[in-house]
Design a protein around this motif. Structure first.
Motif, PDB file in Angstrom:
ATOM      1  N   ASN A   1       0.844  -1.204   0.000  1.00 41.20           N
ATOM      2  CA  ASN A   1       0.000   0.000   0.000  1.00 41.20           C
ATOM      3  C   ASN A   1       0.875   1.249   0.000  1.00 41.20           C
ATOM      4  O   ASN A   1       0.655   2.184   0.769  1.00 41.20           O
ATOM      5  CB  ASN A   1      -0.933  -0.010   1.218  1.00 41.20           C
ATOM      6  CG  ASN A   1      -1.975   1.104   1.126  1.00 41.20           C
ATOM      7  OD1 ASN A   1      -2.350   1.531   0.042  1.00 41.20           O
ATOM      8  ND2 ASN A   1      -2.422   1.579   2.276  1.00 41.20           N
ATOM      9  N   ARG A   2       1.896   1.236  -0.868  1.00 39.17           N
ATOM     10  CA  ARG A   2       2.814   2.369  -0.879  1.00 39.17           C
ATOM     11  C   ARG A   2       2.143   3.662  -1.327  1.00 39.17           C
ATOM     12  O   ARG A   2       2.517   4.752  -0.880  1.00 39.17           O
ATOM     13  CB  ARG A   2       4.021   2.046  -1.766  1.00 39.17           C
ATOM     14  CG  ARG A   2       5.038   1.152  -1.069  1.00 39.17           C
ATOM     15  CD  ARG A   2       6.216   0.838  -1.947  1.00 39.17           C
ATOM     16  NE  ARG A   2       5.867  -0.163  -2.943  1.00 39.17           N
ATOM     17  CZ  ARG A   2       6.736  -0.650  -3.840  1.00 39.17           C
ATOM     18  NH1 ARG A   2       7.977  -0.191  -3.879  1.00 39.17           N
ATOM     19  NH2 ARG A   2       6.359  -1.567  -4.684  1.00 39.17           N
ATOM     20  N   ILE A   3       1.115   3.551  -2.193  1.00 42.67           N
ATOM     21  CA  ILE A   3       0.391   4.746  -2.611  1.00 42.67           C
ATOM     22  C   ILE A   3      -0.307   5.374  -1.410  1.00 42.67           C
ATOM     23  O   ILE A   3      -0.256   6.600  -1.199  1.00 42.67           O
ATOM     24  CB  ILE A   3      -0.632   4.417  -3.717  1.00 42.67           C
ATOM     25  CG1 ILE A   3       0.075   3.932  -4.981  1.00 42.67           C
ATOM     26  CG2 ILE A   3      -1.508   5.625  -4.018  1.00 42.67           C
ATOM     27  CD1 ILE A   3       0.966   4.974  -5.620  1.00 42.67           C
ATOM     28  N   GLY A   4      -0.957   4.524  -0.610  1.00 40.77           N
ATOM     29  CA  GLY A   4      -1.618   5.036   0.590  1.00 40.77           C
ATOM     30  C   GLY A   4      -0.635   5.653   1.569  1.00 40.77           C
ATOM     31  O   GLY A   4      -0.912   6.693   2.191  1.00 40.77           O
ATOM     32  N   GLU A   5       0.540   5.037   1.712  1.00 40.99           N
ATOM     33  CA  GLU A   5       1.561   5.590   2.610  1.00 40.99           C
ATOM     34  C   GLU A   5       2.059   6.940   2.097  1.00 40.99           C
ATOM     35  O   GLU A   5       2.302   7.865   2.882  1.00 40.99           O
ATOM     36  CB  GLU A   5       2.717   4.593   2.734  1.00 40.99           C
ATOM     37  CG  GLU A   5       2.343   3.309   3.481  1.00 40.99           C
ATOM     38  CD  GLU A   5       3.452   2.284   3.456  1.00 40.99           C
ATOM     39  OE1 GLU A   5       4.483   2.543   2.792  1.00 40.99           O
ATOM     40  OE2 GLU A   5       3.292   1.219   4.087  1.00 40.99           O
ATOM     41  N   MET A   6       2.229   7.051   0.773  1.00 47.20           N
ATOM     42  CA  MET A   6       2.625   8.347   0.203  1.00 47.20           C
ATOM     43  C   MET A   6       1.610   9.432   0.535  1.00 47.20           C
ATOM     44  O   MET A   6       1.975  10.571   0.871  1.00 47.20           O
ATOM     45  CB  MET A   6       2.752   8.233  -1.328  1.00 47.20           C
ATOM     46  CG  MET A   6       4.028   7.600  -1.824  1.00 47.20           C
ATOM     47  SD  MET A   6       4.051   7.631  -3.642  1.00 47.20           S
ATOM     48  CE  MET A   6       5.587   6.754  -3.931  1.00 47.20           C
ATOM     49  N   GLN A   7       0.328   9.077   0.417  1.00 48.86           N
ATOM     50  CA  GLN A   7      -0.711  10.061   0.689  1.00 48.86           C
ATOM     51  C   GLN A   7      -0.683  10.513   2.151  1.00 48.86           C
ATOM     52  O   GLN A   7      -0.873  11.699   2.447  1.00 48.86           O
ATOM     53  CB  GLN A   7      -2.085   9.480   0.320  1.00 48.86           C
ATOM     54  CG  GLN A   7      -2.259   9.271  -1.182  1.00 48.86           C
ATOM     55  CD  GLN A   7      -3.506   8.482  -1.534  1.00 48.86           C
ATOM     56  OE1 GLN A   7      -3.916   7.602  -0.784  1.00 48.86           O
ATOM     57  NE2 GLN A   7      -4.096   8.780  -2.671  1.00 48.86           N
ATOM     58  N   VAL A   8      -0.424   9.585   3.058  1.00 49.28           N
ATOM     59  CA  VAL A   8      -0.293   9.959   4.477  1.00 49.28           C
ATOM     60  C   VAL A   8       0.922  10.852   4.670  1.00 49.28           C
ATOM     61  O   VAL A   8       0.867  11.882   5.379  1.00 49.28           O
ATOM     62  CB  VAL A   8      -0.187   8.695   5.356  1.00 49.28           C
ATOM     63  CG1 VAL A   8       0.177   9.064   6.798  1.00 49.28           C
ATOM     64  CG2 VAL A   8      -1.495   7.911   5.319  1.00 49.28           C
ATOM     65  N   PHE A   9       2.044  10.491   4.043  1.00 47.59           N
ATOM     66  CA  PHE A   9       3.263  11.300   4.137  1.00 47.59           C
ATOM     67  C   PHE A   9       3.016  12.730   3.648  1.00 47.59           C
ATOM     68  O   PHE A   9       3.412  13.706   4.306  1.00 47.59           O
ATOM     69  CB  PHE A   9       4.370  10.637   3.313  1.00 47.59           C
ATOM     70  CG  PHE A   9       5.564  11.510   3.064  1.00 47.59           C
ATOM     71  CD1 PHE A   9       6.501  11.745   4.067  1.00 47.59           C
ATOM     72  CD2 PHE A   9       5.749  12.116   1.827  1.00 47.59           C
ATOM     73  CE1 PHE A   9       7.601  12.565   3.837  1.00 47.59           C
ATOM     74  CE2 PHE A   9       6.843  12.924   1.583  1.00 47.59           C
ATOM     75  CZ  PHE A   9       7.771  13.160   2.593  1.00 47.59           C
ATOM     76  N   LEU A  10       2.346  12.879   2.517  1.00 44.08           N
ATOM     77  CA  LEU A  10       2.082  14.215   1.983  1.00 44.08           C
ATOM     78  C   LEU A  10       1.162  15.011   2.899  1.00 44.08           C
ATOM     79  O   LEU A  10       1.316  16.236   3.041  1.00 44.08           O
ATOM     80  CB  LEU A  10       1.469  14.111   0.587  1.00 44.08           C
ATOM     81  CG  LEU A  10       2.392  13.559  -0.506  1.00 44.08           C
ATOM     82  CD1 LEU A  10       1.646  13.424  -1.828  1.00 44.08           C
ATOM     83  CD2 LEU A  10       3.632  14.419  -0.678  1.00 44.08           C
TER      84      LEU A  10
END
Length: 329
Positions: free
Chosen positions: A3-12
């Motif tokens: 779920n790297r896309i979801g993790e990116m969204q949390v990071f942003l």
């Protein structure tokens, strides 16, 4: 699950909020969950993304690079999905169609000019074969199938009923006589199919029930057109679909024998991958073709010509009405 896309969204969202707790509030998560997700990214990359202090949260140089790349990647992903969604809703594109040779030539192909008048932006990739194809492997959008349907995830739209006739040329009848009873077929050259799924029998109506009558002849073919042509040439008898030979019978090229005994009737359906997100080009093709092909099967549009003329007339009438409205405005 990756779920790297979801993790990116949390990071942003953390970068935007400059706080784990504020990002968690906006995401409806707990601060500890947000912290664990950021820690997972850092562990995977082997770098620190943030410089943490009691007062503020700042990006490291690696964090800044990850931020910039993430923004670009998510924007590209949005563009991909938007393009595909708009493409499915758009009128254009290619539709892959499979049908039997006779049904394609006599029923479907004559309707194509009128279809393109209504939908000039749609490309029709048509394959004609009397063998059953795998719709998934061949990436077929719509297939017209005769006979019983097997259980599948496909959606079936009924077109009509295929009735059979036993036919021969007048020359054949003059030379070898007309069979008067089903039993007489054993003395005639009966042309048949060579499909793997077919048997050397004709389902015929005898005493009110369907009986498989063994037949033999000098020709086995993988398509009905070959049988029709050989029957017209006076080679033998053929058992073919009504829509395939009715014009030949009207023209005197073929005559029907053993009328009413040709046996089983089978339904023909349009099969397609269903669902609420059916591409516009597939829906447009089905909505245009299915009612006109039903008329063709019922004999209300011989070889599709009447349906084409009617469609062209409606298109011309609609164009005239639009022109009249423009002139009157």
């Amino acid at each position: 699950m990756d779920n790297r896309i979801g993790e990116m969204q949390v990071f942003l969202r953390v970068v935007e909020a400059k706080s784990y707790s504020e990002a968690a509030r906006r995401l409806l998560m707990t601060p500890s969950t947000v912290s664990k997700l950021i820690g997972r990214i850092e562990a995977r990359l082997g770098v620190r993304l943030f410089e943490r202090s009691t007062r503020r949260l700042a990006l490291t140089s690696e964090g800044q690079t990850y931020h910039d790349k993430s923004v670009a990647l998510l924007a590209e992903l949005d563009g991909i999905e938007r393009g595909i969604s708009q493409g499915a809703a758009a009128a254009g594109g290619t539709i892959r169609v499979n049908t039997t040779i006779a049904f394609g030539i006599l029923g479907l192909e004559p309707l194509l000019p009128a279809f393109w008048q209504a939908h000039p932006e749609i490309v029709v990739d048509i394959s004609l074969s009397d063998e059953i194809v795998d719709m998934y492997l061949d990436r077929t959008d719509v297939a017209f199938r005769v006979g019983p349907l097997q259980a599948s995830a496909m959606v079936a739209r009924r077109i009509g009923v295929v009735k059979r006739r036993i036919v021969a040329s007048p020359d054949y009848i003059n030379r070898l006589g007309e069979p008067k009873r089903v039993q007489d077929l054993s003395r005639h050259n009966c042309l048949g199919f060579n499909f793997r799924r077919s048997a050397p029998v004709w389902p015929l109506k005898e005493s009110g029930r369907i009986v498989d009558r063994a037949i033999s002849g000098s020709l086995l073919a993988n398509n009905a057109q070959s049988l029709r042509r050989m029957a017209i040439a006076g080679i033998g008898l053929a058992r073919l679909a009504d829509y395939h030979v009715r014009d030949d019978i009207s023209a005197g090229h073929l005559v029907e024998v053993l009328e009413g005994t040709a046996g089983d009737e089978e339904q023909i359906h349009a099969l397609y991958h269903g669902g609420p997100r059916l591409p516009f080009r597939v829906r447009a093709f089905l909505d245009f073709m299915c009612p006109r092909l039903t008329d063709f099967m019922d004999g209300r549009a011989r070889n599709g010509r009447q349906a084409v003329q009617a469609s062209g007339g409606r298109i011309a009438a609609n164009s005239a009405r639009r022109s009249s409205r423009k002139e009157g405005s």
